[in-house]
Each structure stands twice: as C-alpha cells, then as structure tokens.
Design a protein around this motif. Sequence first.
Motif, short mmCIF file in Angstrom:
data_model
loop_
_atom_site.label_atom_id
_atom_site.label_comp_id
_atom_site.label_asym_id
_atom_site.label_seq_id
_atom_site.Cartn_x
_atom_site.Cartn_y
_atom_site.Cartn_z
N ARG A 49 -36.65 -3.43 -16.51
CA ARG A 49 -35.88 -4.66 -16.24
C ARG A 49 -34.97 -4.47 -15.02
NH1 ARG A 49 -31.71 -5.35 -20.63
NH2 ARG A 49 -30.87 -3.64 -19.38
N ASP A 50 -34.34 -3.28 -14.95
CA ASP A 50 -33.31 -3.08 -13.93
C ASP A 50 -33.83 -2.41 -12.66
OD1 ASP A 50 -31.62 -4.09 -15.85
OD2 ASP A 50 -30.97 -2.12 -16.55
N GLY A 51 -35.00 -1.79 -12.74
CA GLY A 51 -35.55 -1.10 -11.57
C GLY A 51 -34.91 0.23 -11.28
N LYS A 52 -34.15 0.77 -12.27
CA LYS A 52 -33.50 2.07 -12.09
C LYS A 52 -33.86 2.99 -13.25
CE LYS A 52 -29.68 1.08 -9.12
NZ LYS A 52 -28.35 1.51 -8.74
N PRO A 53 -34.00 4.28 -12.97
CA PRO A 53 -34.38 5.21 -14.04
C PRO A 53 -33.21 5.53 -14.97
CG PRO A 53 -34.08 6.40 -11.98
CD PRO A 53 -33.90 4.94 -11.67
N PHE A 54 -33.55 5.96 -16.16
CA PHE A 54 -32.57 6.46 -17.14
C PHE A 54 -31.45 5.44 -17.40
CE2 PHE A 54 -34.48 10.37 -15.45
CZ PHE A 54 -34.90 10.94 -16.64
N GLY A 55 -31.85 4.28 -17.93
CA GLY A 55 -30.88 3.29 -18.36
C GLY A 55 -30.68 3.37 -19.87
N GLY A 56 -30.00 2.39 -20.41
CA GLY A 56 -29.81 2.28 -21.86
C GLY A 56 -29.15 3.50 -22.48
N ALA A 57 -29.42 3.70 -23.75
CA ALA A 57 -28.77 4.79 -24.49
C ALA A 57 -29.17 6.16 -23.93
CB ALA A 57 -29.13 4.70 -25.97
N SER A 58 -30.43 6.30 -23.52
CA SER A 58 -30.87 7.59 -22.93
C SER A 58 -30.08 7.90 -21.67
CB SER A 58 -32.36 7.55 -22.58
OG SER A 58 -33.13 7.39 -23.73
N GLY A 59 -29.89 6.86 -20.86
CA GLY A 59 -29.14 7.06 -19.62
C GLY A 59 -27.69 7.44 -19.88
N MET A 60 -27.12 6.82 -20.91
CA MET A 60 -25.72 7.17 -21.25
C MET A 60 -25.63 8.61 -21.71
SD MET A 60 -24.65 3.62 -23.08
CE MET A 60 -23.09 4.17 -23.70
N LEU A 61 -26.63 9.04 -22.48
CA LEU A 61 -26.63 10.45 -22.91
C LEU A 61 -26.79 11.38 -21.71
CD1 LEU A 61 -26.66 12.68 -25.02
CD2 LEU A 61 -29.09 12.19 -25.44
N LEU A 62 -27.68 11.01 -20.79
CA LEU A 62 -27.85 11.84 -19.59
C LEU A 62 -26.55 11.90 -18.80
CD1 LEU A 62 -29.60 13.50 -17.66
CD2 LEU A 62 -30.27 11.35 -16.56
N ASP A 63 -25.89 10.76 -18.66
CA ASP A 63 -24.60 10.75 -17.94
C ASP A 63 -23.62 11.73 -18.58
OD1 ASP A 63 -25.61 8.85 -16.26
OD2 ASP A 63 -24.55 7.16 -17.17
N ARG A 64 -23.58 11.71 -19.91
CA ARG A 64 -22.62 12.60 -20.60
C ARG A 64 -23.01 14.07 -20.40
NH1 ARG A 64 -22.85 8.93 -24.97
NH2 ARG A 64 -23.81 10.45 -26.34
N LEU A 65 -24.30 14.33 -20.42
CA LEU A 65 -24.75 15.72 -20.21
C LEU A 65 -24.39 16.20 -18.81
CD1 LEU A 65 -28.21 15.40 -21.96
CD2 LEU A 65 -26.38 16.95 -22.67
N LEU A 66 -24.60 15.33 -17.83
CA LEU A 66 -24.26 15.72 -16.45
C LEU A 66 -22.76 15.90 -16.31
CD1 LEU A 66 -26.71 13.33 -14.54
CD2 LEU A 66 -26.84 15.82 -14.58
N LEU A 67 -22.01 14.98 -16.89
CA LEU A 67 -20.55 15.09 -16.79
C LEU A 67 -20.04 16.36 -17.46
CD1 LEU A 67 -19.20 11.46 -17.35
CD2 LEU A 67 -18.92 12.92 -15.32
N SER A 68 -20.73 16.80 -18.51
CA SER A 68 -20.29 18.00 -19.23
C SER A 68 -20.34 19.24 -18.33
CB SER A 68 -21.14 18.22 -20.49
OG SER A 68 -22.43 18.68 -20.15
#
Length: 211
Positions: A49-68
């Motif tokens: 829908r958005d044309g960007k990878p790693f959206g939704g709940a998976s993307g939020m988890l990835l963001d948290r992993l990277l931030l960690s």
Amino acid sequence: MDFAEAQKEALGCRKCGLCNTRTRVVFGDGPLNAGVFVVGEAPGFNEDRDGKPFGGASGMLLDRLLLSVGLSREEAYLTTLVKCKTPEGRSPKPAEINACRPYLLAQLDAIDPKVVVAMGDLASRALTGRKESASRIRGRAIPLDGRYVFPTLSLQRALYTPADRALLVSDFSRLPELLAAERPTTYETLNVPRVGGLAEAEREPLQPGLW
Ligand code: SF4
C-alpha cells in the motif's frame, strides 16, 4: 545493471507472476552509504500500500531492534528478496526470487554494506547459499564477498513468539561489533556463538554461484 537502472526497471517489472498481485513495487528504502543492509522475504499488505519496506507491526519491531543498537531506520538500507507482494502473503517461490535477484544484486553492489542482515529462512538461504534454517545459523557472521552476512529470525515469526523476539534482540546486539570490525577477507565462518544449547551446525561449503 547499476542502481538507477535497476530501480527504473523494477518499477515497471513484469518478469514474474507477482506483477499481477502487487499494487506497488517496493524496491527498497535507505541511504546508499548504509553500513547495514536488511533483507526480508517480500512486501506485505502495508508495504504494498505504502511502497516502502518493513511497515506495520514488523516494521515497528525492526525499528526497535535497530534503536536498541543505536541505529535509526534512516541509517539502514531496507529491502526484500522480491519486490512485489505475494498472493495472500505466501512465501515467494524460487523462480520469483531468481527473477528478482538482479535487483537485489544491483542494490548490494551500489550500497556495498558491511553487514547484510538476512531475516528468516528464505533470505538466509538465498544470501548465504547454505541450506540450514535461519534458526540453526542465526547470529553467525558469515563472510561473503567482503561483507558479513548475518542470518537471523523473521520479524513476522518474532511478533507472535516472545522467545524469538529475545533471540532477535540478542542477534542485533552483535551489529555494532560487526560494523566496527574490518571487512572480512576470508570465506571462513567467524564468530560462531553457541546460543540456547544448539548443536553446532555443519559447516558446508558456500555456494558463491548464488551471487
Ligand atoms: S517480484 Fe521482482 S521480478 Fe517479480 S515482477 Fe516484481 S520486481 Fe519483477
């Protein structure tokens, strides 16, 4: 094919049947000088829908992993094995991964990351050339083509399994060490931690032909 050619071609690509199930091609997102390159399986509903990878709940988890580990999403290049959504979220087929591989190779060539994080079984097998599941070889840094390919579990699986989330956090905690290391010059498997009491997986020859 260089990065710009790959991106232009992919946006109109009809090389495999997934062109019929996508709304938008999700080529990838991130800076071309990223040290970390994250590869998932395929775009899902949100990404399509958005044309960007790693959206939704998976993307939020990835963001948290990277931030960690002190990284923001904007510092990593994010993409998937195939650039188009699969029907009903099924895994991409080998022929679809093969058809899409030139785009992934063009991205890797252009960005030349030090660490390639392969998320889940398919990405792990496609990027390492090894047949073991990601859960068998997760958390290892596998030197390949002057980069560390780093298999770990899929975000989707970790969303529903707290134990897997803990393993993902543990794996990501190694990224700073790898980013600080010299680029690998050998084809040996390095840094093989024994986590969770798993037996050491067989060391099979890599298959550079996959690249
Ligand atoms: S998945 Fe890749 S090869 Fe298949 S149509 Fe989409 S861009 Fe082309």
